[in-house]
Design an enzyme around this catalytic site. Sequence first.
Site, PDB file in Angstrom:
ATOM      1  N   GLU A 297       0.816  -1.217   0.000  1.00  0.00           N
ATOM      2  CA  GLU A 297       0.000   0.000   0.000  1.00  0.00           C
ATOM      3  C   GLU A 297       0.847   1.263   0.000  1.00  0.00           C
ATOM      4  OE1 GLU A 297      -2.864  -0.462   3.134  1.00  0.00           O
ATOM      5  OE2 GLU A 297      -3.840  -2.113   2.055  1.00  0.00           O
TER       6      GLU A 297
ATOM      7  N   HIS B 162       9.323  -1.222   2.748  1.00  0.00           N
ATOM      8  CA  HIS B 162       9.265  -1.450   4.195  1.00  0.00           C
ATOM      9  C   HIS B 162       9.183  -2.935   4.476  1.00  0.00           C
ATOM     10  CE1 HIS B 162       5.199  -0.717   2.639  1.00  0.00           C
ATOM     11  NE2 HIS B 162       4.784  -1.641   3.487  1.00  0.00           N
TER      12      HIS B 162
HETATM   13  P1  5GP Z   1       1.810  -2.371   3.179  1.00  0.00           P
HETATM   14  O1  5GP Z   1       0.420  -2.853   2.969  1.00  0.00           O
HETATM   15  O2  5GP Z   1       2.198  -1.274   2.220  1.00  0.00           O
HETATM   16  O3  5GP Z   1       2.816  -3.488   3.202  1.00  0.00           O
HETATM   17  O4  5GP Z   1       1.847  -1.811   4.649  1.00  0.00           O
HETATM   18  C1  5GP Z   1       1.776  -0.464   4.977  1.00  0.00           C
HETATM   19  C2  5GP Z   1       1.709  -0.386   6.487  1.00  0.00           C
HETATM   20  O5  5GP Z   1       1.924   0.950   6.870  1.00  0.00           O
HETATM   21  C3  5GP Z   1       0.353  -0.806   7.083  1.00  0.00           C
HETATM   22  O6  5GP Z   1       0.555  -1.881   7.990  1.00  0.00           O
HETATM   23  C4  5GP Z   1      -0.145   0.467   7.764  1.00  0.00           C
HETATM   24  O7  5GP Z   1      -0.817   0.202   8.977  1.00  0.00           O
HETATM   25  C5  5GP Z   1       1.120   1.255   7.989  1.00  0.00           C
HETATM   26  N1  5GP Z   1       0.923   2.704   7.979  1.00  0.00           N
HETATM   27  C6  5GP Z   1       0.228   3.429   7.070  1.00  0.00           C
HETATM   28  N2  5GP Z   1       0.275   4.729   7.359  1.00  0.00           N
HETATM   29  C7  5GP Z   1       1.035   4.837   8.479  1.00  0.00           C
HETATM   30  C8  5GP Z   1       1.452   5.954   9.284  1.00  0.00           C
HETATM   31  O8  5GP Z   1       1.135   7.107   9.021  1.00  0.00           O
HETATM   32  N3  5GP Z   1       2.239   5.691  10.361  1.00  0.00           N
HETATM   33  C9  5GP Z   1       2.620   4.404  10.682  1.00  0.00           C
HETATM   34  N4  5GP Z   1       3.383   4.268  11.767  1.00  0.00           N
HETATM   35  N5  5GP Z   1       2.242   3.344   9.956  1.00  0.00           N
HETATM   36  C10 5GP Z   1       1.464   3.545   8.877  1.00  0.00           C
END
Ligand code: 5GP
Length: 119
Positions: free
Chosen positions: A100, A105
């Site tokens: 997302e 990360h």
């Molecule tokens: P992805 O789906 O891209 O692997 O994970 C993105 C992660 O970023 C999600 O687990 C979401 O909860 C986390 N996330 C999104 N926005 C923020 C934010 O503003 N601060 C923090 N600490 N985590 C975030």
Amino acid sequence: KVTYDKSNIFFKIIRKESNANIVYENEHILCFKDIFPKAPVHILIIPKGHFKDIFDFSINATLEEKKAIYDGFAKVIKIFDLELDGCRIISNFGKHGRQEVPHLHFHLFGGEKIGKMVS
Ligand code: 5GP
């Protein structure tokens, strides 16, 4: 050449323009708590360099930047005392990986037995 979208939230967190609960930081990486934790320990480990995803990083990061990620894993494992019980580290990439935020990360989940790897 991969295009990096500077409007993503992790770009702002690295620049301290947006807040995060940081657990470890050095020249190359930032480790902070996920805002919507999916386990008792849910830490995001990210490079400070502008890499969109694990493929971009694998191709374009320096050895020093790559090593820093592993050092980050070790730091977080030690900080949360996960050496004995273990944890899971994953990186979602692209559409099929359900990424997302378009800044590389790694999710580190721990503190309890994590669910099935793929459901
Ligand atoms: P992805 O789906 O891209 O692997 O994970 C993105 C992660 O970023 C999600 O687990 C979401 O909860 C986390 N996330 C999104 N926005 C923020 C934010 O503003 N601060 C923090 N600490 N985590 C975030």
